[in-house]
Scaffold this motif. Structure first.
Motif, PDB file in Angstrom:
ATOM      1  N   LEU A 191       1.093  -7.322 -13.005  1.00  0.00           N
ATOM      2  CA  LEU A 191       0.734  -8.573 -12.327  1.00  0.00           C
ATOM      3  C   LEU A 191      -0.755  -8.715 -12.054  1.00  0.00           C
ATOM      4  N   HIS A 192      -1.523  -7.675 -12.388  1.00  0.00           N
ATOM      5  CA  HIS A 192      -2.963  -7.796 -12.159  1.00  0.00           C
ATOM      6  C   HIS A 192      -3.738  -7.107 -13.272  1.00  0.00           C
ATOM      7  N   ALA A 193      -4.169  -7.894 -14.238  1.00  0.00           N
ATOM      8  CA  ALA A 193      -5.049  -7.381 -15.288  1.00  0.00           C
ATOM      9  C   ALA A 193      -5.865  -8.548 -15.821  1.00  0.00           C
ATOM     10  N   HIS A 194      -7.118  -8.277 -16.094  1.00  0.00           N
ATOM     11  CA  HIS A 194      -8.010  -9.294 -16.651  1.00  0.00           C
ATOM     12  C   HIS A 194      -7.977  -9.161 -18.163  1.00  0.00           C
ATOM     13  N   ILE A 195      -7.505 -10.195 -18.816  1.00  0.00           N
ATOM     14  CA  ILE A 195      -7.162 -10.085 -20.228  1.00  0.00           C
ATOM     15  C   ILE A 195      -8.336  -9.622 -21.085  1.00  0.00           C
ATOM     16  N   ASP A 196      -9.553  -9.991 -20.700  1.00  0.00           N
ATOM     17  CA  ASP A 196     -10.722  -9.601 -21.499  1.00  0.00           C
ATOM     18  C   ASP A 196     -11.036  -8.111 -21.392  1.00  0.00           C
TER      19      ASP A 196
ATOM     20  N   GLU B 192       1.585 -11.060 -16.098  1.00  0.00           N
ATOM     21  CA  GLU B 192       0.856 -12.272 -15.711  1.00  0.00           C
ATOM     22  C   GLU B 192      -0.620 -11.905 -15.749  1.00  0.00           C
ATOM     23  N   LEU B 193      -1.287 -12.381 -16.792  1.00  0.00           N
ATOM     24  CA  LEU B 193      -2.643 -11.917 -17.102  1.00  0.00           C
ATOM     25  C   LEU B 193      -3.689 -12.937 -16.677  1.00  0.00           C
ATOM     26  N   ARG B 194      -4.736 -12.455 -16.065  1.00  0.00           N
ATOM     27  CA  ARG B 194      -5.806 -13.362 -15.635  1.00  0.00           C
ATOM     28  C   ARG B 194      -6.746 -13.682 -16.801  1.00  0.00           C
ATOM     29  N   VAL B 195      -6.965 -14.974 -17.005  1.00  0.00           N
ATOM     30  CA  VAL B 195      -7.890 -15.421 -18.052  1.00  0.00           C
ATOM     31  C   VAL B 195      -8.990 -16.243 -17.394  1.00  0.00           C
ATOM     32  N   THR B 196     -10.238 -15.954 -17.752  1.00  0.00           N
ATOM     33  CA  THR B 196     -11.357 -16.710 -17.197  1.00  0.00           C
ATOM     34  C   THR B 196     -11.641 -17.927 -18.071  1.00  0.00           C
ATOM     35  N   PHE B 197     -11.453 -19.101 -17.457  1.00  0.00           N
ATOM     36  CA  PHE B 197     -11.689 -20.348 -18.182  1.00  0.00           C
ATOM     37  C   PHE B 197     -13.030 -20.959 -17.778  1.00  0.00           C
ATOM     38  N   LEU B 198     -14.061 -20.121 -17.692  1.00  0.00           N
ATOM     39  CA  LEU B 198     -15.359 -20.626 -17.252  1.00  0.00           C
ATOM     40  C   LEU B 198     -16.031 -21.415 -18.366  1.00  0.00           C
ATOM     41  N   ASP B 199     -16.153 -20.787 -19.539  1.00  0.00           N
ATOM     42  CA  ASP B 199     -16.700 -21.527 -20.684  1.00  0.00           C
ATOM     43  C   ASP B 199     -15.682 -22.562 -21.140  1.00  0.00           C
ATOM     44  N   LYS B 200     -16.164 -23.711 -21.516  1.00  0.00           N
ATOM     45  CA  LYS B 200     -15.237 -24.786 -21.880  1.00  0.00           C
ATOM     46  C   LYS B 200     -14.692 -24.619 -23.303  1.00  0.00           C
ATOM     47  N   LEU B 201     -15.459 -23.950 -24.166  1.00  0.00           N
ATOM     48  CA  LEU B 201     -15.061 -23.860 -25.575  1.00  0.00           C
ATOM     49  C   LEU B 201     -15.162 -22.427 -26.114  1.00  0.00           C
ATOM     50  N   MET B 202     -14.318 -22.163 -27.103  1.00  0.00           N
ATOM     51  CA  MET B 202     -14.386 -20.883 -27.816  1.00  0.00           C
ATOM     52  C   MET B 202     -14.729 -21.169 -29.280  1.00  0.00           C
ATOM     53  N   VAL B 203     -15.358 -20.180 -29.928  1.00  0.00           N
ATOM     54  CA  VAL B 203     -15.753 -20.344 -31.330  1.00  0.00           C
ATOM     55  C   VAL B 203     -14.507 -20.290 -32.228  1.00  0.00           C
TER      56      VAL B 203
ATOM     57  N   TYR C  31      -4.798 -18.761 -14.293  1.00  0.00           N
ATOM     58  CA  TYR C  31      -6.055 -19.466 -14.551  1.00  0.00           C
ATOM     59  C   TYR C  31      -7.092 -18.958 -13.549  1.00  0.00           C
ATOM     60  N   THR C  32      -8.212 -18.435 -14.052  1.00  0.00           N
ATOM     61  CA  THR C  32      -9.257 -18.004 -13.115  1.00  0.00           C
ATOM     62  C   THR C  32     -10.598 -18.603 -13.498  1.00  0.00           C
ATOM     63  N   THR C  33     -11.397 -18.807 -12.459  1.00  0.00           N
ATOM     64  CA  THR C  33     -12.797 -19.107 -12.693  1.00  0.00           C
ATOM     65  C   THR C  33     -13.593 -18.230 -11.734  1.00  0.00           C
TER      66      THR C  33
ATOM     67  N   ALA D 296       0.717 -19.402 -14.598  1.00  0.00           N
ATOM     68  CA  ALA D 296       1.408 -18.770 -13.464  1.00  0.00           C
ATOM     69  C   ALA D 296       0.770 -19.118 -12.133  1.00  0.00           C
ATOM     70  N   GLY D 297      -0.532 -19.348 -12.122  1.00  0.00           N
ATOM     71  CA  GLY D 297      -1.196 -19.609 -10.848  1.00  0.00           C
ATOM     72  C   GLY D 297      -2.685 -19.740 -11.032  1.00  0.00           C
ATOM     73  N   PHE D 298      -3.393 -19.758  -9.909  1.00  0.00           N
ATOM     74  CA  PHE D 298      -4.840 -19.967  -9.937  1.00  0.00           C
ATOM     75  C   PHE D 298      -5.539 -18.910  -9.085  1.00  0.00           C
ATOM     76  N   ASP D 299      -6.712 -18.471  -9.566  1.00  0.00           N
ATOM     77  CA  ASP D 299      -7.451 -17.436  -8.833  1.00  0.00           C
ATOM     78  C   ASP D 299      -8.949 -17.618  -9.041  1.00  0.00           C
ATOM     79  N   LEU D 300      -9.710 -17.055  -8.129  1.00  0.00           N
ATOM     80  CA  LEU D 300     -11.171 -16.994  -8.247  1.00  0.00           C
ATOM     81  C   LEU D 300     -11.572 -15.533  -8.365  1.00  0.00           C
ATOM     82  N   VAL D 301     -12.393 -15.200  -9.362  1.00  0.00           N
ATOM     83  CA  VAL D 301     -12.714 -13.788  -9.578  1.00  0.00           C
ATOM     84  C   VAL D 301     -14.229 -13.542  -9.560  1.00  0.00           C
ATOM     85  N   GLY D 302     -14.592 -12.267  -9.674  1.00  0.00           N
ATOM     86  CA  GLY D 302     -15.996 -11.854  -9.586  1.00  0.00           C
ATOM     87  C   GLY D 302     -16.209 -11.023  -8.331  1.00  0.00           C
ATOM     88  N   ASP D 303     -17.341 -10.373  -8.225  1.00  0.00           N
ATOM     89  CA  ASP D 303     -17.599  -9.431  -7.136  1.00  0.00           C
ATOM     90  C   ASP D 303     -17.584 -10.137  -5.774  1.00  0.00           C
TER      91      ASP D 303
END
Lengths: 534, 534
Positions: free
Chosen positions: A99-104, A251-262, A306-308, A336-343
């Protein structure tokens, strides 16, 4: 019976009752009280094995390691752990939900390199000329470019112009022999996207300093992963690594900060919905692969949180929340949900974002959407600072679970709320240790949480950076450093992990039923395990 | 007011209430709620000073120290702490009662050497020939001998026969110049009776290893202290060091393992009752000294806690308990209680001694003697091992306080018992850190105890070995590493320390009244303190 032995008996009876009362809040109590005969045998075997291993391995002197003890620093202990019989058994245990892993940060760096180095569009750049003196400290960046922008060349030596992109395959094949050639190139990249023992335990041995290294790992790996052709392969490896370790749902955390991927043409065209489409197709593909191997009962599925990042403005957060809503509407089964990440210790507290977060709750309510907050909070050693106080806001905002919640043990009322409302802590033992919240497992607050009946799950957080793939390493560290917790404790944690997920009730029941089946097989194996000399 | 700001206000109100509820068990709540105007000013000044100092000192880079942070390793931080303005203020704060210190480790080692080197009867021996290569690891023993057994000579070089006694004064004056002569001799002895940063944080960086060094400090210092002429001077220095740091009452642990101490003629003649007579006369002498200086209100008195070691047999324990009873009968005002000491992680658990301990309770009841147990318990990182379980036995045996109780935070029901029955934990922050239970103050469980309303006192344990004389260092480390605890927290801890002592109720009231008087003066000073630039 003499008066004296009578009083001794009375004492021992009172002692047993006191211990029972003190452990009465533990969630593994019911599982232990209702152990099957085989479970009892398995538990005994694991405890006997643990005792033997502690004496022979974790209390012994080792030439190459100055201080060895149960639950010691993971990066130093990993080699010893991998030789452990308990660890080998735990690798085959069904772990429940992750339930807690950052996909990257979930795929072995060598696998990532293997995937990335096949992609001709990927380029590398560094901010300075690479020399024999500086190369261990220079951190590369990666990006896939369209064919007309490909640049051949080398990144080593005087000819390189700092900050210019060079094709990854070229940079690798031209990496100088004195630095190890292609193998040396790989090691150099790996060094920049993992944390080594010297960094964790010597040069960066504070929460603040290790976080700087930690973040630079994410930044360096980002461009390697975020490129359409690599991304799909990366997600597949991420899921298979988890599944092969006995994790059946994530349930994996994905950072959707950048709007686009290559995309596969090296163009920045893939929007967030495309990322989800890739994810969905990878999940389906993995299910098919497993089915072909007769292993379909080992994987129930996966969702994304979804994380930013906690440094964006309120206006940017509003955009992200709207984006999350739109994705949830299109892919209700994936978000699954929403989160804010970073130090947390450096970035903004939840309180700074309170207005957009309250608005979001109002909006999702009106739209009849279920997007729970699943906040990181209290990942700190602070006492009453803004990070510790994030726990208040996470709970007031109705967080479904708490990411880390490391400082929760300081909060009697919040512990009660978590216990009474089944709000689970996503505890990441090895992550906490490498990121210097605790020096080793014996200092970790997990036993406090368990004894106070605070719901917990165990998680690996960022295994590609820490090296704790799957959950076997974290389970091992928890098991080896306690004499209260045993196999049934791990089983209880694994079984309940589904309960704290965002699955529907019927899905939870299905996922738990699958888990029970694998658990039964596992218990049979551990019960039949023959200890050396036994 | 818009709907949105209404909901924000409602949120902030709920947040304040949640924080208040969560902190509702803290014992400093009443003191904070009823602060005088001056106390409020003093609290503000300390918090402002702390903020400034954290930014300027504890978050700054220092050339000589790799990782600096608030509450960092004491042995590395001591120099910085001593330059702190907060520390200088705390040195003048009335600290209340010192309830946990081992008397043989309370006097500055240089002072001890000054006392010992004046005593012509003291001899030294070492187990091997001393050379340039081995001298840093060879640990000396000391003993006072009768005049007819005096032996002159030197301990350095080939002429020395290992394990033979040589007069201390001779050994010192003949210590070779290449090792620093007399000064080098002193440094060599000091090294053997103190813990240095390299030992605590590198070579002996586990609980088990640092305890070996810790115990060898006691063994080396024992013979220097336990000699009639030195002993009286030692006790005087012990009390004056505490009093000069604002401690007005002490209950000091004394180990009565050896039956006799060497008298002024170098003969083993002084029985335990003689030790107490010396102690009583030193206390009276110190009171007179203070009176002559107009400082009689700074010292309320001192008592002893009878201790023996956790390795003796049940029969030996019965003898010790009988001895304790006899001493209590003769010196009811001097014997505060009974304890068992030594490394809990290695020695016997309380449960092994349960029969003599229960018998003792029966006997003292029949004799109508009040000799409470004041047990060390739970000084461990263990989870559910015999050391952690000592907490159950300490409480079942009705311990008046708990020495350390480091692992108590894992025990919800025992925390409740301590809270409801006012059983205080004698917390020793710096000791716990140097003995590697915690890597630094931010990882220490004290904030958990405070927030859960578990009664605590702060203590220095073994200041001659750690260098944390008085209570200013421990108070400082607690204050600097929290944003919840402040000056009123320290005041609350200091004031309540008398409550947890073995003083009679009327004596407690008197001691507290004296404390209040000094506190008032201290608050005036801190309230008037001008911050630089303010």
């Amino acid at each position: 019976m003499s008066a004296q032995s009578e009083s001794l008996d009375a004492y021992l009876k009172a002692r047993r009752e006191l211990i029972a009362e003190d452990r009465g809040l533990r969630s593994d109590g019911a599982a232990i009280a209702h152990m099957s005969g085989l479970e009892e045998l398995a538990e005994q075997n694991i405890r006997a094995l643990r005792k033997k291993e502690i004496d022979n391995v974790w209390k012994a002197e080792h030439d190459a390691i100055p201080h060895v003890f149960p639950g010691m620093e993971f990066l130093t202990a990993r080699g010893l752990i991998e030789k452990s019989e308990i660890f080998q058994l735990l690798k085959t245990m069904p772990k429940g939900a992750l339930l807690h892993a950052h996909i990257d940060a979930t795929v072995d760096v060598r696998t990532l390199l293997r995937l990335a180095e096949k992609e001709p569009a990927l380029h590398i750049r560094i901010p300075t000329k690479l020399t024999l003196d500086n190369y261990t400290t220079v951190i590369p960046q990666f990006l896939a470019l369209p064919k007309h922008q490909f640049v051949s060349g080398t990144i080593f030596g005087d000819s390189y112009v700092p900050d210019t992109w060079i094709r990854l395959q070229d940079a690798r094949s031209s990496f100088p022999q004195k630095l190890g050639g292609e193998k040396g190139f790989d090691e150099w990249v790996i060094r920049s996207i993992t944390i080594n023992p010297t960094e964790a335990y010597v040069t960066h041995n504070t929460v603040e300093k290790i976080w700087q290294k930690f973040q630079s790992c994410f930044q360096a790996a980002y461009g390697l992963i975020h490129c359409e052709t690599v991304y799909a392969g990366y997600l597949r490896e991420s899921l298979l690594t988890a599944i092969n370790d006995g994790i059946s749902y994530a349930e994996l955390r994905v950072t959707f900060l950048d709007k686009l991927m290559v995309d596969k043409n090296g163009e920045l065209t893939l929007a967030h919905r495309d990322w989800l489409i890739i994810f969905e197709s990878v999940v389906a593909g993995v299910k098919e692969e497993l089915k072909a191997e007769g292993r379909e009962d080992q994987f129930f599925g996966a969702r994304l949180i979804y994380t930013t990042l906690r440094f964006i403005s309120n206006e940017e957060l509003r955009e992200a929340l709207d984006d999350c809503i739109a994705l949830k509407q299109e892919f209700p089964h994936l978000i699954a949900g929403f989160d804010l990440v970073g130090d947390e210790n450096v970035l903004k507290p939840l309180l700074d974002y309170i207005e957009p977060l309250l608005e979001f709750q109002q909006k999702t309510k009106e739209l009849n959407l279920d997007i729970p907050f699943i906040f990181h909070a209290g990942e700190t050693l602070g006492d009453g600072d803004s990070v510790d106080n994030n726990l208040y806001d996470a709970l007031l905002l109705g967080t479904k679970r708490i990411g880390h919640g490391y400082s929760l043990v300081k909060h009697p009322h919040l512990m009660k709320i978590c216990r009474e409302q089944s709000i689970c802590l996503e505890v990441c033992p090895i992550s906490n240790e490498i990121l210097r919240l605790t020096s080793s497992m014996p200092m970790h607050p997990l036993p406090i949480l368990l004894n106070h009946g605070v719901p917990v799950t165990l998680n690996n957080d960022d295994p590609s950076i820490f090296g704790n793939f799957g959950l076997s390493y974290d389970f091992f560290q928890v098991l080896i450093s306690s004499e209260v917790s045993g196999l049934m404790t791990l089983a209880d944690i694994a079984r309940r992990s589904f309960t704290y997920s965002t699955l529907e009730e019927t899905q939870k029941a299905q996922a738990i039923a699958l888990w029970e089946k694998h658990w039964k097989h596992f218990v049979e194996k551990v019960a039949a395990f023959k200890l050396d000399g036994a």
